[in-house]
Design a protein around this motif. Structure first.
Motif, mmCIF file in Angstrom:
data_model
loop_
_atom_site.group_PDB
_atom_site.id
_atom_site.type_symbol
_atom_site.label_atom_id
_atom_site.label_comp_id
_atom_site.label_asym_id
_atom_site.label_seq_id
_atom_site.Cartn_x
_atom_site.Cartn_y
_atom_site.Cartn_z
ATOM 1 N N LEU A 111 -24.204 18.228 -16.712
ATOM 2 C CA LEU A 111 -23.068 18.324 -17.628
ATOM 3 C C LEU A 111 -23.125 17.091 -18.513
ATOM 4 O O LEU A 111 -23.053 15.969 -18.017
ATOM 5 C CB LEU A 111 -21.737 18.362 -16.860
ATOM 6 N N ILE A 112 -23.299 17.303 -19.820
ATOM 7 C CA ILE A 112 -23.388 16.156 -20.719
ATOM 8 C C ILE A 112 -22.325 16.274 -21.814
ATOM 9 O O ILE A 112 -21.740 17.341 -22.017
ATOM 10 C CB ILE A 112 -24.793 16.031 -21.373
ATOM 11 N N GLY A 113 -22.115 15.187 -22.509
ATOM 12 C CA GLY A 113 -21.141 15.174 -23.590
ATOM 13 C C GLY A 113 -20.526 13.803 -23.735
ATOM 14 O O GLY A 113 -20.671 12.962 -22.841
ATOM 15 N N PRO A 114 -19.836 13.548 -24.844
ATOM 16 C CA PRO A 114 -19.238 12.230 -25.074
ATOM 17 C C PRO A 114 -18.097 11.946 -24.089
ATOM 18 O O PRO A 114 -17.604 12.853 -23.425
ATOM 19 C CB PRO A 114 -18.704 12.323 -26.510
ATOM 20 N N SER A 115 -17.693 10.685 -24.021
ATOM 21 C CA SER A 115 -16.610 10.299 -23.112
ATOM 22 C C SER A 115 -15.342 11.080 -23.430
ATOM 23 O O SER A 115 -15.039 11.350 -24.590
ATOM 24 C CB SER A 115 -16.312 8.806 -23.254
ATOM 25 N N LYS B 108 -16.044 16.547 -18.775
ATOM 26 C CA LYS B 108 -17.121 16.973 -17.863
ATOM 27 C C LYS B 108 -16.874 16.506 -16.431
ATOM 28 O O LYS B 108 -17.083 17.255 -15.481
ATOM 29 C CB LYS B 108 -18.496 16.523 -18.371
ATOM 30 N N SER B 109 -16.358 15.251 -16.296
ATOM 31 C CA SER B 109 -16.024 14.782 -14.947
ATOM 32 C C SER B 109 -14.843 15.568 -14.383
ATOM 33 O O SER B 109 -14.790 15.857 -13.188
ATOM 34 C CB SER B 109 -15.677 13.295 -14.963
ATOM 35 N N THR B 110 -13.916 15.898 -15.279
ATOM 36 C CA THR B 110 -12.767 16.695 -14.852
ATOM 37 C C THR B 110 -13.226 18.029 -14.288
ATOM 38 O O THR B 110 -12.757 18.471 -13.238
ATOM 39 C CB THR B 110 -11.831 16.917 -16.051
ATOM 40 N N LEU B 111 -14.190 18.653 -14.981
ATOM 41 C CA LEU B 111 -14.689 19.937 -14.487
ATOM 42 C C LEU B 111 -15.374 19.754 -13.138
ATOM 43 O O LEU B 111 -15.172 20.545 -12.216
ATOM 44 C CB LEU B 111 -15.664 20.565 -15.492
ATOM 45 N N LEU B 112 -16.169 18.656 -13.024
ATOM 46 C CA LEU B 112 -16.878 18.420 -11.767
ATOM 47 C C LEU B 112 -15.889 18.314 -10.610
ATOM 48 O O LEU B 112 -16.118 18.856 -9.528
ATOM 49 C CB LEU B 112 -17.698 17.125 -11.879
ATOM 50 N N LEU C 178 -24.117 19.809 -4.116
ATOM 51 C CA LEU C 178 -23.918 18.369 -4.220
ATOM 52 C C LEU C 178 -23.474 18.050 -5.641
ATOM 53 O O LEU C 178 -24.197 18.310 -6.600
ATOM 54 C CB LEU C 178 -25.230 17.653 -3.895
ATOM 55 N N LEU C 179 -22.262 17.503 -5.769
ATOM 56 C CA LEU C 179 -21.755 17.115 -7.084
ATOM 57 C C LEU C 179 -22.043 15.633 -7.281
ATOM 58 O O LEU C 179 -21.800 14.828 -6.383
ATOM 59 C CB LEU C 179 -20.245 17.353 -7.167
ATOM 60 N N MET C 180 -22.579 15.272 -8.443
ATOM 61 C CA MET C 180 -22.892 13.864 -8.688
ATOM 62 C C MET C 180 -22.258 13.434 -10.003
ATOM 63 O O MET C 180 -22.574 13.980 -11.050
ATOM 64 C CB MET C 180 -24.403 13.652 -8.713
ATOM 65 N N ASP C 181 -21.349 12.448 -9.888
ATOM 66 C CA ASP C 181 -20.610 12.005 -11.064
ATOM 67 C C ASP C 181 -21.238 10.721 -11.592
ATOM 68 O O ASP C 181 -20.935 9.639 -11.101
ATOM 69 C CB ASP C 181 -19.138 11.773 -10.679
ATOM 70 N N GLU C 182 -22.118 10.837 -12.558
ATOM 71 C CA GLU C 182 -22.841 9.682 -13.113
ATOM 72 C C GLU C 182 -23.383 8.779 -12.012
ATOM 73 O O GLU C 182 -23.054 7.593 -11.965
ATOM 74 C CB GLU C 182 -21.920 8.868 -14.033
ATOM 75 N N ILE D 83 -24.757 17.575 -11.883
ATOM 76 C CA ILE D 83 -24.681 16.149 -12.180
ATOM 77 C C ILE D 83 -24.040 15.923 -13.545
ATOM 78 O O ILE D 83 -24.378 16.599 -14.518
ATOM 79 C CB ILE D 83 -26.076 15.477 -12.112
ATOM 80 N N VAL D 84 -23.092 15.004 -13.571
ATOM 81 C CA VAL D 84 -22.539 14.545 -14.845
ATOM 82 C C VAL D 84 -23.325 13.314 -15.245
ATOM 83 O O VAL D 84 -23.523 12.420 -14.417
ATOM 84 C CB VAL D 84 -21.048 14.181 -14.696
ATOM 85 N N THR D 85 -23.805 13.258 -16.462
ATOM 86 C CA THR D 85 -24.531 12.061 -16.872
ATOM 87 C C THR D 85 -24.269 11.741 -18.335
ATOM 88 O O THR D 85 -24.095 12.624 -19.169
ATOM 89 C CB THR D 85 -26.047 12.187 -16.608
ATOM 90 N N HIS D 86 -24.234 10.431 -18.612
ATOM 91 C CA HIS D 86 -24.130 9.981 -20.000
ATOM 92 C C HIS D 86 -25.507 9.733 -20.586
ATOM 93 O O HIS D 86 -25.655 9.457 -21.765
ATOM 94 C CB HIS D 86 -23.317 8.669 -20.068
#
Lengths: 309, 262
Positions: B43-47, B51-55, B175-179, B207-210
């Protein structure tokens, strides 16, 4: 490329007027002022200690600790007030710690920002600021009169309950502060592996917050044993020539009592020189108890933090 | 919005029209997303794009945020995670999570892993479980002689692998990974990325990543999120990572993955 000029005095062609000399001067002024403030506190404390010790130290002896108060100043001891203070301490701790820590955990971990918690929080803040004599008046009515069949009236149990009431807000606030200092990541980590809220609090959050809770609690108890006003209000006696019996406990709890600050207050208000000296010795005993408790708090906190890491 | 159908892929999580509100503010609106099994989905995108909320919707961690409300459905094994009959504690046991900042418990390495198993009533041999979890997280060789040491004594990268081991020990399916690498140096990041390649054999990873390059390197599928004028997050595009990074349909996606925006 122009060479970097790092000498403060030389004029540099720039919009920045760093004026370091003046800023350093302000630094020094502030540090000196703060140092003087610290010194004032220390000097006053040292003078008080010196004055008390000068009068009281020669009077201190095993006899002083093992004898009951007496009309004859030369024979007066501090046994019953010392034991009374220890009784009060234990009762206060047994009542105030479970209730205070429990309330703190509930407010911080389970009711966090609900309206109820906010209302209670404001009220606890207010309670912590209520003068202790007001607690004494409340206790006189509730513990001494209404609950007379249970407490036995002007008893050591009433005294302990009064002091417990007095320090309850302090313990609750200390508990909440300690819990708030636990990083949120720890709770999230707990939830993320399938634990319930209470399991997270019990297994992860409380162990981390425990040293802080302990320190706050012991400091609150230190305040409790120095209190005089509420105990006088509920009618602690000033001349007791017996100790509350440990067996049966119910009788001990319902015995009349006295405590160190009350005995000291009583001796100080006597005209005879010898009682003044006894009071000074009593103050040293009270301070010894307080310092012991605070030292225990510091030691336990450091020890717990060491064992955790 | 373009959402590629995940053809020929078995999916484990189906996000259906999920919106998240913090109080009255809609943080995320109308997300449809299917998470393919044994793949890494990035899951990517600006701050602030949600995306973290969805995770956090995927393991019901938003439950703890006061005033947060989730609408829509998240299907997992045929059940809606937000159904009244679903126990969030059980959801979190089956859908594990690794956080941005390594957050081991201030306990021994062994206890960090054994705790979750024990609390969830693990009946098997805990010693073996700890060893397997640490091996799966590629940490065993580094810590096998000091299992009694505090988890906090490890380096940042090791702590994060310890947290991964802790999540694996309760045998989750997802497995959910938040940055998970944002607090780590490039070498530790490389190790975690290698590890994720190993882990996808057994687990489904979201995975959420910046780090856009990271998403391109490790993921099979990518979802791009963005915000609208009222700063509400939404999913812009979802598809195979090669397509999102090669020929994205939406100009916003193209701008973002090419580094012209955000």
């Amino acid at each position: 490329m122009t060479p970097l000029n790092l000498k403060p005095d030389e004029q540099v062609d720039s919009y920045f007027d760093s004026n370091l000399a003046k800023r350093y001067w302000f630094d020094r002024v502030f540090v000196s002022t703060a140092f003087i403030c610290t010194l004032v506190g220390l000097v006053i404390l040292a003078l008080l200690l010196f004055d008390v010790c000068k009068d009281g130290l020669p009077r201190l002896s095993i006899d002083f600790l093992t004898h009951y108060p007496s009309r004859r100043a030369g024979q007066a001891g501090i046994l019953s007030p010392l034991v009374g203070t220890i009784w009060l301490l234990v009762i206060t701790a047994l009542v105030a710690i479970p209730i205070g820590v429990g309330a703190g955990i509930f407010l911080e971990e389970f009711a966090a920002s609900s309206l109820l918690a906010k209302v209670i929080e404001v009220n606890i803040g207010n309670l912590a600021a209520v003068p202790s004599i007001i607690y004494g008046l409340l206790a006189l009515h509730v513990f001494v009169r209404l609950m007379n069949p249970i407490t036995g009236g002007r008893s050591v149990l009433s005294g302990g309950l009064t002091l417990a009431l007095l320090v309850l807000p302090i313990i609750i606030v200390a508990t909440r502060e300690a819990l708030r200092a636990v990083p949120e990541g720890i709770r999230q980590a707990g939830y993320a592996i399938g634990t319930t809220r209470w399991q997270v609090v019990r297994d992860q959050v409380l162990p981390i917050a425990f040293p802080g809770i302990l320190t706050g609690t012991i400091l609150a108890l230190s305040r409790a044993i120095g209190e005089t006003a509420p105990l006088i209000t509920i009618g602690a006696l000033t001349f007791i020539a017996f100790l509350p019996p440990l067996v049966p406990l119910t009788e001990g709890l319902r015995s009349p009592f006295t405590a160190l600050p009350i005995q000291i207050y009583n001796w100080v208000s006597r005209p005879q020189e010898a009682f003044q000296i006894a009071a000074a010795a009593g103050i040293i005993v009270l301070m010894a108890v307080l310092i012991t408790m605070n030292a225990t708090a510091v030691y336990l906190r450091n020890w717990l933090q060491r064992t955790r890491n | 919005m373009q959402i590629d159908a995940v053809i020929d892929e078995e999916t484990v999580l189906q996000v259906e029209n999920v919106s998240v509100y913090y109080g009255a503010f809609p943080a995320l609106r109308g997300v449809y997303l299917e998470i393919p099994k044994n793949k890494i989905t990035a899951l990517i995108g600006p701050s602030g794009c949600g995306k973290s909320t969805l995770l956090r919707c995927l393991n019901r961690l938003n439950d703890f945020i006061l005033g947060a409300r989730v609408e829509g459905r998240v299907r997992f094994g045929g059940m809606n995670l937000y159904d009244k009959s679903v126990d969030p504690v059980e959801v979190r046991r089956r859908i594990g999570m690794v956080f941005q900042v390594p957050n081991p418990f201030p306990k021994s390495i062994y206890e960090n892993i054994a705790y979750g198993a024990r609390i969830n009533g693990y009946q098997g041999n805990v010693d073996e479980l700890v060893e397997i979890a640490l091996k799966d997280a590629a940490l065993w060789d580094e810590v096998k002689d000091k299992l009694k040491n505090s988890g906090l004594s490890l380096s940042g990268g090791q702590q994060q692998r310890l947290c991964i081991a802790r999540a694996l020990a309760i045998e989750p399916e997802v497995l959910l990974m938040d940055e998970p690498c944002s607090a780590l140096d490039p070498i530790s990041t490389g190790r975690i990325e290698e590890l994720m390649h190993e882990l996808k054999q057994k687990y489904t990873i979201v995975i959420v990543t910046h780090n856009i390059q990271q998403a391109a390197r490790i993921s099979s599928y990518t979802a791009f999120f963005s915000t609208d004028e009222s700063r509400t997050g939404q999913m812009v595009e979802f598809g195979p990572t090669t397509r999102i990074f090669g020929q994205a349909n939406d100009p916003r996606t193209r701008d973002y993955v090419e580094g012209r925006f955000g």
